[in-house]
Motif scaffolding. Sequence first.
Motif, PDB file in Angstrom:
ATOM      1  N   ILE A  10       0.835  -1.208   0.000  1.00  0.00           N
ATOM      2  CA  ILE A  10       0.000   0.000   0.000  1.00  0.00           C
ATOM      3  C   ILE A  10       0.870   1.257   0.000  1.00  0.00           C
ATOM      4  N   ILE A  11       1.967   1.221   0.775  1.00  0.00           N
ATOM      5  CA  ILE A  11       2.867   2.371   0.865  1.00  0.00           C
ATOM      6  C   ILE A  11       3.575   2.620  -0.468  1.00  0.00           C
ATOM      7  N   LEU A  12       4.026   1.562  -1.102  1.00  0.00           N
ATOM      8  CA  LEU A  12       4.816   1.702  -2.339  1.00  0.00           C
ATOM      9  C   LEU A  12       3.960   1.899  -3.584  1.00  0.00           C
ATOM     10  N   LEU A  13       2.680   1.539  -3.490  1.00  0.00           N
ATOM     11  CA  LEU A  13       1.822   1.574  -4.678  1.00  0.00           C
ATOM     12  C   LEU A  13       1.774   2.931  -5.373  1.00  0.00           C
ATOM     13  N   PRO A  14       1.550   4.050  -4.666  1.00  0.00           N
ATOM     14  CA  PRO A  14       1.506   5.347  -5.369  1.00  0.00           C
ATOM     15  C   PRO A  14       2.805   5.671  -6.097  1.00  0.00           C
ATOM     16  N   ALA A  15       3.932   5.361  -5.485  1.00  0.00           N
ATOM     17  CA  ALA A  15       5.213   5.645  -6.133  1.00  0.00           C
ATOM     18  C   ALA A  15       5.368   4.835  -7.417  1.00  0.00           C
ATOM     19  N   LEU A  16       4.898   3.589  -7.403  1.00  0.00           N
ATOM     20  CA  LEU A  16       4.991   2.744  -8.596  1.00  0.00           C
ATOM     21  C   LEU A  16       4.002   3.202  -9.670  1.00  0.00           C
ATOM     22  N   ILE A  17       2.794   3.553  -9.240  1.00  0.00           N
ATOM     23  CA  ILE A  17       1.795   4.021 -10.207  1.00  0.00           C
ATOM     24  C   ILE A  17       2.264   5.302 -10.877  1.00  0.00           C
ATOM     25  N   GLY A  18       2.918   6.160 -10.097  1.00  0.00           N
ATOM     26  CA  GLY A  18       3.394   7.435 -10.629  1.00  0.00           C
ATOM     27  C   GLY A  18       4.370   7.296 -11.777  1.00  0.00           C
ATOM     28  N   ILE A  19       5.007   6.151 -11.900  1.00  0.00           N
ATOM     29  CA  ILE A  19       5.958   5.924 -13.003  1.00  0.00           C
ATOM     30  C   ILE A  19       5.217   5.725 -14.318  1.00  0.00           C
ATOM     31  N   PHE A  20       4.041   5.101 -14.268  1.00  0.00           N
ATOM     32  CA  PHE A  20       3.328   4.717 -15.489  1.00  0.00           C
ATOM     33  C   PHE A  20       2.035   5.494 -15.735  1.00  0.00           C
ATOM     34  N   TYR A  21       1.560   6.203 -14.709  1.00  0.00           N
ATOM     35  CA  TYR A  21       0.265   6.893 -14.834  1.00  0.00           C
ATOM     36  C   TYR A  21       0.381   8.281 -14.216  1.00  0.00           C
ATOM     37  N   ILE A  23      -0.296  10.485 -11.900  1.00  0.00           N
ATOM     38  CA  ILE A  23      -0.964  10.397 -10.603  1.00  0.00           C
ATOM     39  C   ILE A  23      -1.156  11.770  -9.950  1.00  0.00           C
ATOM     40  N   GLN A  24      -0.612  12.824 -10.562  1.00  0.00           N
ATOM     41  CA  GLN A  24      -0.676  14.131  -9.913  1.00  0.00           C
ATOM     42  C   GLN A  24      -2.108  14.638  -9.699  1.00  0.00           C
ATOM     43  N   LYS A  25      -3.032  14.246 -10.595  1.00  0.00           N
ATOM     44  CA  LYS A  25      -4.410  14.683 -10.412  1.00  0.00           C
ATOM     45  C   LYS A  25      -5.011  14.092  -9.140  1.00  0.00           C
ATOM     46  N   ILE A  26      -4.718  12.813  -8.903  1.00  0.00           N
ATOM     47  CA  ILE A  26      -5.188  12.167  -7.672  1.00  0.00           C
ATOM     48  C   ILE A  26      -4.521  12.808  -6.464  1.00  0.00           C
ATOM     49  N   PHE A  27      -3.218  13.078  -6.601  1.00  0.00           N
ATOM     50  CA  PHE A  27      -2.454  13.667  -5.501  1.00  0.00           C
ATOM     51  C   PHE A  27      -2.975  15.068  -5.178  1.00  0.00           C
ATOM     52  N   TYR A  28      -3.263  15.847  -6.225  1.00  0.00           N
ATOM     53  CA  TYR A  28      -3.798  17.191  -6.016  1.00  0.00           C
ATOM     54  C   TYR A  28      -5.166  17.136  -5.347  1.00  0.00           C
ATOM     55  N   GLY A  29      -5.966  16.135  -5.708  1.00  0.00           N
ATOM     56  CA  GLY A  29      -7.262  15.967  -5.079  1.00  0.00           C
ATOM     57  C   GLY A  29      -7.134  15.706  -3.589  1.00  0.00           C
ATOM     58  N   LEU A  30      -6.132  14.912  -3.218  1.00  0.00           N
ATOM     59  CA  LEU A  30      -5.873  14.647  -1.801  1.00  0.00           C
ATOM     60  C   LEU A  30      -5.441  15.919  -1.090  1.00  0.00           C
ATOM     61  N   LEU A  31      -4.570  16.695  -1.715  1.00  0.00           N
ATOM     62  CA  LEU A  31      -4.098  17.943  -1.103  1.00  0.00           C
ATOM     63  C   LEU A  31      -5.237  18.931  -0.892  1.00  0.00           C
ATOM     64  N   SER A  32      -6.164  18.956  -1.846  1.00  0.00           N
ATOM     65  CA  SER A  32      -7.298  19.884  -1.713  1.00  0.00           C
ATOM     66  C   SER A  32      -8.164  19.526  -0.517  1.00  0.00           C
ATOM     67  N   LEU A  33      -8.249  18.236  -0.198  1.00  0.00           N
ATOM     68  CA  LEU A  33      -9.000  17.807   0.984  1.00  0.00           C
ATOM     69  C   LEU A  33      -8.323  18.278   2.269  1.00  0.00           C
ATOM     70  N   LEU A  34      -7.013  18.496   2.181  1.00  0.00           N
ATOM     71  CA  LEU A  34      -6.252  18.980   3.335  1.00  0.00           C
ATOM     72  C   LEU A  34      -6.167  20.495   3.348  1.00  0.00           C
ATOM     73  N   THR A  35      -7.021  21.131   2.538  1.00  0.00           N
ATOM     74  CA  THR A  35      -7.093  22.603   2.435  1.00  0.00           C
ATOM     75  C   THR A  35      -5.764  23.226   2.033  1.00  0.00           C
ATOM     76  N   ILE A  36      -5.055  22.550   1.152  1.00  0.00           N
ATOM     77  CA  ILE A  36      -3.801  23.071   0.610  1.00  0.00           C
ATOM     78  C   ILE A  36      -4.077  23.679  -0.763  1.00  0.00           C
TER      79      ILE A  36
END
Length: 264
Positions: A10-21, A23-36
């Motif tokens: 689970i910890i390594l999955l985002p880093a691996l996905i980021g190589i092929f997909y 992932i910044q849109k998903i990451f930005y969505g998470l940051l927006s939930l944290l009011t960033i």
Amino acid sequence: MKKVLLQCSIILLPALIGIFYPIQKIFYGLLSLLTIDVTKFDEILKSIISNERIISIICGIIFSILIYIWRTKANKDKQFNTADKYNKYPIWVFWLASKGLGYGKVSLVRVPIYLQYKLLLKDTFHETLVDEVEEKVLPVVLTERNMDHDSKELNLVLIDTYNITDEQIPSDKIQLPTIIIKSGNEIDSNRSFNPEFIKEIRKKTHALSKNYIQLNVFSTTNTNHNTSIVNKCFKNGGRTGFKNVYVYQASRSNHVFNDSYKVL
């Protein structure tokens, strides 16, 4: 082991996905939930790096780091091995659970004796849990044999919850100088803590540690006794005297001590 592998995946999955997909849109969505402020963060990142693939990889790595921080904080006060089964995992699994995933506790119950020694000697976890037993002072029985045999190896047979016979000792070790110490528990297979048992073991290992290079431990000791034996007899800043300490593990099928493990 499944618990460790699942969390690591689970910890390594985002880093691996980021190589092929991307992932910044998903990451930005998470940051927006944290009011960033995602827009500002994206502008700063793109002003440094223009390649979308590299941005995706960076976001995946940051995503993994955040998950890692969350898991280690969540595991801090948790016990690693909670399942009601025999925990004969490789030592690296215990190490990864503690040092990698942040588990703070481990139980020595249902862990092979040689692994108990390794976990205690290496201080793998902040807290080790043992059997809940009463303290009972019982007469300790000491037997020495073959002590005039010219050898650099010494057998230490520790009889606690059940007896150890000569037939259970490997044939190439049976004629070695041998110290046999009985705790008194073997009479009724009772699990209790006998401080006199520990005192006798400490006295003998201290007295003979300078005379022998290797110590072979054959043991049926409970987790309370193992903790005290390691802490008081072997965990002394490298001053044990024995160059090598091997713990022999009895087979669960025939109770013969054929497998040896170097613990020190």
